[in-house]
Design an enzyme around this catalytic site. Structure first.
Site, mmCIF file in Angstrom:
data_model
loop_
_atom_site.group_PDB
_atom_site.id
_atom_site.type_symbol
_atom_site.label_atom_id
_atom_site.label_comp_id
_atom_site.label_asym_id
_atom_site.label_seq_id
_atom_site.Cartn_x
_atom_site.Cartn_y
_atom_site.Cartn_z
ATOM 1 N N LYS A 64 0.721 -1.171 -0.016
ATOM 2 C CA LYS A 64 0.218 0.116 0.023
ATOM 3 C C LYS A 64 0.917 1.201 -0.059
ATOM 4 C CE LYS A 64 -1.507 3.046 2.356
ATOM 5 N NZ LYS A 64 -1.221 4.227 1.807
ATOM 6 N N ALA A 123 2.224 5.321 -0.428
ATOM 7 C CA ALA A 123 1.531 6.428 -0.069
ATOM 8 C C ALA A 123 0.739 7.085 -1.166
ATOM 9 C CB ALA A 123 2.618 7.685 0.214
ATOM 10 N N GLU A 142 9.707 1.182 10.710
ATOM 11 C CA GLU A 142 10.776 2.248 10.243
ATOM 12 C C GLU A 142 9.892 3.752 10.520
ATOM 13 O OE1 GLU A 142 13.988 1.751 10.027
ATOM 14 O OE2 GLU A 142 14.102 -0.543 9.121
ATOM 15 N N CYS A 183 14.117 10.633 6.620
ATOM 16 C CA CYS A 183 14.029 10.423 7.957
ATOM 17 C C CYS A 183 15.298 10.563 8.697
ATOM 18 C CB CYS A 183 13.362 8.830 8.148
ATOM 19 S SG CYS A 183 14.151 7.776 7.148
ATOM 20 N N GLU A 238 10.341 16.918 13.733
ATOM 21 C CA GLU A 238 11.206 16.605 12.435
ATOM 22 C C GLU A 238 10.707 17.643 11.503
ATOM 23 O OE1 GLU A 238 9.425 12.781 10.818
ATOM 24 O OE2 GLU A 238 11.334 12.294 10.086
ATOM 25 N N SER A 240 22.661 5.462 4.545
ATOM 26 C CA SER A 240 21.909 4.161 3.779
ATOM 27 C C SER A 240 22.825 3.310 2.769
ATOM 28 C CB SER A 240 20.820 5.082 3.162
ATOM 29 O OG SER A 240 20.070 5.844 3.761
HETATM 30 P P1 NAD Z 1 2.896 8.766 7.238
HETATM 31 O O1 NAD Z 1 3.026 8.149 8.433
HETATM 32 O O2 NAD Z 1 1.719 9.764 7.081
HETATM 33 O O3 NAD Z 1 2.359 7.995 5.952
HETATM 34 C C1 NAD Z 1 3.180 6.567 5.583
HETATM 35 C C2 NAD Z 1 2.232 5.554 5.074
HETATM 36 O O4 NAD Z 1 1.128 5.290 5.811
HETATM 37 C C3 NAD Z 1 1.493 6.033 3.809
HETATM 38 O O5 NAD Z 1 1.315 5.071 2.955
HETATM 39 C C4 NAD Z 1 0.205 6.479 4.509
HETATM 40 O O6 NAD Z 1 -0.909 6.604 3.288
HETATM 41 C C5 NAD Z 1 -0.073 5.365 5.288
HETATM 42 N N1 NAD Z 1 -1.021 5.761 6.202
HETATM 43 C C6 NAD Z 1 -1.360 6.840 6.637
HETATM 44 N N2 NAD Z 1 -2.379 6.974 7.848
HETATM 45 C C7 NAD Z 1 -2.658 5.751 8.114
HETATM 46 C C8 NAD Z 1 -3.709 4.824 8.689
HETATM 47 N N3 NAD Z 1 -4.288 5.392 9.683
HETATM 48 N N4 NAD Z 1 -3.636 3.458 8.726
HETATM 49 C C9 NAD Z 1 -3.001 2.923 7.749
HETATM 50 N N5 NAD Z 1 -1.852 3.415 7.144
HETATM 51 C C10 NAD Z 1 -1.677 4.845 7.183
HETATM 52 O O7 NAD Z 1 4.279 9.030 6.802
HETATM 53 P P2 NAD Z 1 4.596 9.942 5.448
HETATM 54 O O8 NAD Z 1 4.321 11.387 5.652
HETATM 55 O O9 NAD Z 1 4.165 9.201 4.248
HETATM 56 O O10 NAD Z 1 6.333 9.897 5.578
HETATM 57 C C11 NAD Z 1 7.002 10.603 6.278
HETATM 58 C C12 NAD Z 1 7.385 9.982 7.536
HETATM 59 O O11 NAD Z 1 7.929 8.667 7.148
HETATM 60 C C13 NAD Z 1 8.389 10.819 8.258
HETATM 61 O O12 NAD Z 1 8.036 10.768 9.718
HETATM 62 C C14 NAD Z 1 9.726 9.885 8.286
HETATM 63 O O13 NAD Z 1 10.596 10.089 8.982
HETATM 64 C C15 NAD Z 1 9.197 8.546 7.923
HETATM 65 N N6 NAD Z 1 10.123 8.077 7.189
HETATM 66 C C16 NAD Z 1 10.943 6.673 7.891
HETATM 67 C C17 NAD Z 1 11.860 6.156 7.472
HETATM 68 C C18 NAD Z 1 12.701 5.098 8.061
HETATM 69 O O14 NAD Z 1 13.242 4.351 7.292
HETATM 70 N N7 NAD Z 1 12.723 5.210 9.358
HETATM 71 C C19 NAD Z 1 12.078 6.365 5.888
HETATM 72 C C20 NAD Z 1 11.321 7.210 5.189
HETATM 73 C C21 NAD Z 1 10.398 7.858 5.832
#
Ligand code: NAD
Length: 481
Positions: free
Chosen positions: A178, A180, A254, A288, A385, A445
């Protein structure tokens, strides 16, 4: 040919493209213009359930396939992705906004997960030992964990998908991805590429959706699912851990970061400024692992600050896919508003803007490269962040105090340390509460390394051999011979 010409826009279930069960679609927007690029199918809960059932049906034969066959498919996927690096980079740049150079680097990084796990898939090792009593043997097998639900963020639309899909396929799991809602096109294109590489229908399913909450919960509550791998914010990660508890799912998380970047008094400033530019500006700050807080020793702070400011001010901002652009737009208007709020708060508390500091008028969601100096410890920007092109600088005198400040966060993903004394650098690295440390390096990375965080930055590791083990279940057989 533009990148969009040949990109699938429907769901991928069981090797076939299809509409959402209720026919809904949603728009994908170009963050450089705010204009709609294309619409994609918007998966409903029924689609999730169907995809999980298809993945479950295709699991036994994929799990039983010769490891060499799985290795060959992953190797082919690596080759195809490298062959099409330009098209994928353009696509990523269009839906995510990042500069083409960043997008090209992402495609290479994404492809390397296919190559690494192609090599790992023939090395899923178990073990045999004699029990300490001498009475029996302990045989340990590593089996594929089963159907995995993968949820990925928009900031690395290709690499976050391949970092999960590749180890899952290597061990013999089937998956439902799934992606984004902001960046579904890259994920759908990767799904199609994997089919072309020889992944059997139903082993990889891709469900874009703007109804993530109910869709993902519906899948996690299906008894066939055994694994959740999530990359995204800590907030959503916490929520999904609660949902996953009902079926006692194995969870890899993650999550968000708040990386400190420490410049010690004896740092090589050429290296430190170059590393700061990479750690801060790779992916326009939307990573991240992005350096979120710069702690610089007072003895070198003036020079570091003016050199970093000069480099940041020289960056060219524009649509990511335009020649010469070094910094693209942020993902959406809300992201620009967050960055604005954090900078305003720091300035109101006494910080000084060295460059940037004001949103760029639209169209598009642009914020300029920004350096703010003398940031007080009370500023929100040191706790949250930023996810944008802003470098806040804090000056320090005492190393133990700065280590304590660096660790004063619920996050623990990446940290960076610059010192020319390797012993000091290693000592400070070890004292930092983070899953990864860049010691005189601005990038951590690497597909061959265990990527992941401690504290509320996550659970489990992706990449390296450890990333493979996260998709296996251990079975122990007690026997005598
Ligand atoms: P997000 O948490 O808003 O969304 C991540 C994913 O979860 C998306 O696919 C989104 O559609 C889905 N999602 C959102 N709400 C949901 C719910 N209620 N139930 C199920 N799925 C849901 O994050 P984002 O804005 O897409 O990405 C940015 C964040 O990701 C930052 O906090 C960043 O640090 C983190 N990130 C972490 C890593 C890592 O490896 N640790 C890597 C990349 C990004």
């Amino acid at each position: 040919m533009t990148a969009l010409d040949s990109v699938p826009t429907d769901l991928l279930i069981g090797g076939a493209s299809c509409d959402a069960a209720d026919g809904q679609r949603f728009d994908v927007v170009d963050p450089a213009t705010g204009k709609v690029l294309v619409s994609v199918a918007d998966a409903a809960v029924e689609d999730g359930v169907r995809a999980v059932e298809v993945a479950d049906k295709s699991l036994p034969s994929w799990a039983a396939a010769a490891p060499r066959r799985r290795a060959d498919v992953l190797r082919r996927a690596f080759e195809l992705l490298i062959e099409r690096r330009d098209q994928f980079a353009r696509l990523i740049s269009q839906e995510n906004g990042k500069a083409l150079a960043d997008a090209m680097a992402e495609v290479t990084y994404a492809a390397e997960f296919f190559r690494w796990y192609s090599e790992e898939s023939v090395r899923v090792l178990g073990s045999v030992q004699t029990a300490p009593s001498g009475a029996n043997r302990i045989v340990v097998l590593r089996k594929p964990i089963g159907v995995a639900v993968l949820v990925t963020p928009w900031n690395f639309p290709a690499a976050m998908a391949t970092r999960k899909i590749a180890p899952a396929l290597a061990t013999g799991c089937s998956v439902v991805l799934k992606p984004a809602g902001e960046t579904p096109l890259t994920a759908l294109a990767i799904g199609a590429l994997l089919e072309e590489a020889g992944v059997p229908p139903g082993v990889v399913n891709v469900l874009p959706s703007r109804r993530s909450g109910p869709l993902v919960a519906g899948m996690l509550n299906h008894p066939a699912v055994r694994k959740l791998s999530f990359t995204g914010s800590t907030e959503v990660g916490r929520l999904l851990l609660h949902t996953a508890a009902d079926q006692v799912l194995s969870c890899s998380m993650e999550l968000g970061g708040n990386a400190p970047f420490l410049v010690l008094a004896d740092a090589d400033l050429d290296q430190a400024v170059a590393g700061a530019m990479t750690a801060k500006m790779r992916n326009g700050g939307e990573a991240c692992t992005a350096a979120n807080r710069f702690y610089v020793h007072a003895a070198v702070a003036d020079e570091f600050s003016s050199r970093l400011t000069a480099e940041m001010a020289a960056l060219r901002t524009g649509p990511g896919y335009e020649e010469g652009t070094q910094l693209g737009p942020l993902i959406n208007d809300a992201a620009v508003t967050t960055v604005e709020r954090l900078v305003t708060d720091a300035v109101e508390r006494g910080a000084t803007v060295r460059t940037g500091g004001k949103r760029i008028d639209g169209p598009g969601y642009f914020y300029p490269p920004t350096v703010i100096d003398d940031v007080p410890l009370s500023a929100a920007i040191l706790r949250e962040e930023i996810f944008g092109p802003v470098a806040p600088i804090v000056r320090f005198d005492d190393l133990d105090e700065v280590i304590a400040q660096a660790n004063d966060t619920e996050h623990g993903l990446a940290s960076y340390v610059y010192s020319q004394d390797l012993a000091t650098g290693l000592r400070v690295s070890e004292a930092l509460e983070s899953g990864m440390v860049g010691l005189n390096r601005g990038v951590v990375s690497d597909p061959a390394a265990p990527f992941g965080g401690v504290k509320q930055s996550g659970l489990g590791r992706e990449g390296g051999h450890e990333g493979l083990l996260d998709y296996t279940e251990t079975q122990y057989i007690a026997t005598t011979w």
